[in-house]
Design a protein around this motif. Structure first.
Motif: not given
Length: 536
Positions: A71-76, A173-184, A189-192, A237-240
């Motif tokens: 289980n890598l978690g949601f963002p990964k 897909k273009q937006t993901f290319g510009k902004i990047g992926l979810l922050d792992e 999970g939570y707040f990603e 994750n809220k603190k992060k």
């Protein structure tokens, strides 16, 4: 052919109660199914779930399966799906969702037409922002059925949002290319999702909620009901996110709901008829007030100010409805005075009440819409019922229990009922007599076991109103109405309060008259005092 969009689902155990339902709902969505692919990323599930995934064969597609060893978690897991996806647009879809047919393609088309938007989400029954709309059912299929009313009558334009709930979100897909992926770094999970929304805003991309698209979301438990380990993860994750993005604001769902209503107010200037979503948002807002005196007062003041402004605009926008009623009234009533319908109604209160009933008529599944009026004057409500039902292709049924010898306008009432019968009413019946008389009570109950709408407006003395409440209030299946709840020189208000009936709304435009309203689909009001109701 190049794929238009990819749906990415993250799966982890409990296949039958989660991913299975999401996949089946996608299979029922035949709109644009040849333009999509469905990818399931399994996050280290047990052998049973993995076997069930491999056995999935649906009529319109076979999902692409990617199995993670753990289980890598949601963002990964999402990031793996984004890299693998072949579509021009990507839809992240939680495994505990059910998709309304057409919703996915609507989201994609909206992104195509609005390149200044980085992400768009549908409305849902469970979310922490303005995506959340009020539903009165518990079962997924019943909620999806009820949601059709919302999507058919919702605001057609995008509502701008400060953050989206990623239970369902469309991003190119273009937006993901510009902004990047979810922050792992926010794994598991939570707040990603909140983090990604902030990054979109920082790159001058908007976020929107599309109210004409709906997705059922099972959702998790409230924060206090979650396991201790989950609560600790949320706090961490809220603190992060606070450290990563200084000065961010955490808006509560109720504030997002008010922002959506404010957006309606702006769009009303474009002559959009938004009475239905407005009243649904008011229903949610009036039952979602904060705890604590100061917060509650601040919230209530904003809500009252906003709803009053929008209600005034709705009245102006719907003057054609009132004019249509006026034309019939002038035809049937001797010496008609339209300024206040011969002293029987405040015109603005009357029209706003009709708009509320109109939004409820849209939700009534049966073809027949029934109205019981205790104490009729000239038949104005029967005229209005006929016009509202004709608008929605419904058959009206009208019954009034009124003492004709005490009604100086009985000729007008008889004329109205005769006209309504010829105009297609299933029934337009006058039960003549004192509403407190047991024989009259029995006749009303025999005419129909229940009525969609019940208006109590007979003898206004305290004891008489209390008797009418006892005899007839329980017959209201959808909405219970009272007239003259504001007028002090009568017993209506006191009778309502002493009976323990909590009004949800008081529709008032002055110091006299006023219409009280109880919506039977809403949670019963905790307040018996009329002053504690929501005033429109």
């Amino acid at each position: 052919m190049k794929l238009l969009y990819s749906v990415i689902i993250i799966s982890h155990n409990n296949f039958e109660n989660t991913t299975h339902g999401a996949l089946e709902s996608l299979a029922r969505d035949e709109k644009g199914d040849e333009l999509r692919e469905v990818i399931v990323i399994d996050n280290g599930s047990d052998d049973l779930t993995c076997d069930q995934l491999r056995q999935v064969h649906l009529p319109s597609f076979k999902p692409r399966l990617i199995f993670n060893e753990s289980n890598l978690g949601f963002p990964k897991a999402v990031n793996i799906g984004v890299k693998e996806a072949k579509g021009q647009y990507l839809i992240l879809l939680n495994s505990d969702t059910r998709v309304m047919p057409g919703a996915m393609l609507k989201l994609v088309r909206e992104l195509e037409e609005n390149p200044d938007y980085g992400a768009i989400s549908p409305v849902t029954n469970s979310a922490g922002n303005e995506q959340h709309i009020l539903m009165h059912d518990d079962e997924p299929e019943k909620i999806l059925k009820s949601a059709k009313n919302w999507t058919q009558n919702a605001c057609p334009n995008l509502l701008i949002s400060q953050r989206l709930d990623f239970c369902c979100v469309a991003i190119s897909k273009q937006t993901f290319g510009k902004i990047g992926l979810l922050d792992e770094d926010f794994s598991p999970g939570y707040f990603e999702d909140f983090d990604y929304c902030i990054r979109l805003t920082n790159n001058n991309l908007k976020m929107g909620v599309l109210e004409t698209a709906f997705v059922y979301h099972e959702g998790g438990a409230s924060f206090s009901e979650k396991p201790k380990s989950t609560r600790e993860l949320i706090k961490t994750n809220k603190k992060k996110i606070i450290k990563k993005h200084s000065g961010i604001t955490f808006l509560h769902r109720r504030d997002c709901n008010l922002d959506a209503m404010k957006s309606y107010h702006t769009q009303l200037k474009d002559s959009l008829d938004l009475a239905y979503p407005f009243f649904k948002r008011v229903n949610l807002a009036s039952t979602d007030s904060p705890k604590g005196w100061f917060k509650k007062k601040k919230y209530t003041d904003r809500l009252l100010s906003l709803t009053k402004e929008i209600a005034d605009d709705l009245i102006l926008l719907n003057e054609p409805v009132q004019k249509e009623i006026d034309e019939v009234y002038k035809t049937l009533i001797r010496k008609p005075e339209l300024s206040d319908y011969n002293g029987s109604q405040n015109r603005s209160e009357f029209l706003l009440t009709l708009l509320y009933l109109d939004h409820r008529i849209r939700e009534i599944e049966e073809n027949v819409v029934s109205f019981l009026e205790i104490g009729a004057f000239k038949g104005l409500w029967a005229i209005a019922l006929g016009i509202l039902c004709r608008k929605h292709g419904k058959t009206p049924l009208y019954v009034t229990a009124t003492w004709m010898k005490h009604n100086p306008e009985n000729e007008d009432l008889i004329r109205v009922c005769q006209r309504m019968k010829s105009d297609g009413f299933l029934s337009a019946k006058i039960i003549d007599g004192d509403s407190a008389n047991p024989a009259i009570v029995e006749a009303v109950h025999k005419a129909r076991n229940s009525y969609d709408f019940v208006l109590i407006d007979a003898d206004h003395s305290l004891d008489a109103v209390k008797k009418d409440i006892s005899n007839y209030a329980h017959l209201a299946a959808e909405v219970l109405l009272f007239h003259d709840v504001v007028t002090k020189k009568c017993g209506v208000g006191k009778a309502i309060e002493s009976s323990g009936i909590g009004l949800h709304y008081v529709i008032s435009r002055g110091t006299q008259m006023g219409i009280g309203l109880v919506d039977q689909r809403l949670t019963p009001s905790r307040h018996s005092k009329i002053s504690k109701a929501h005033w429109l």
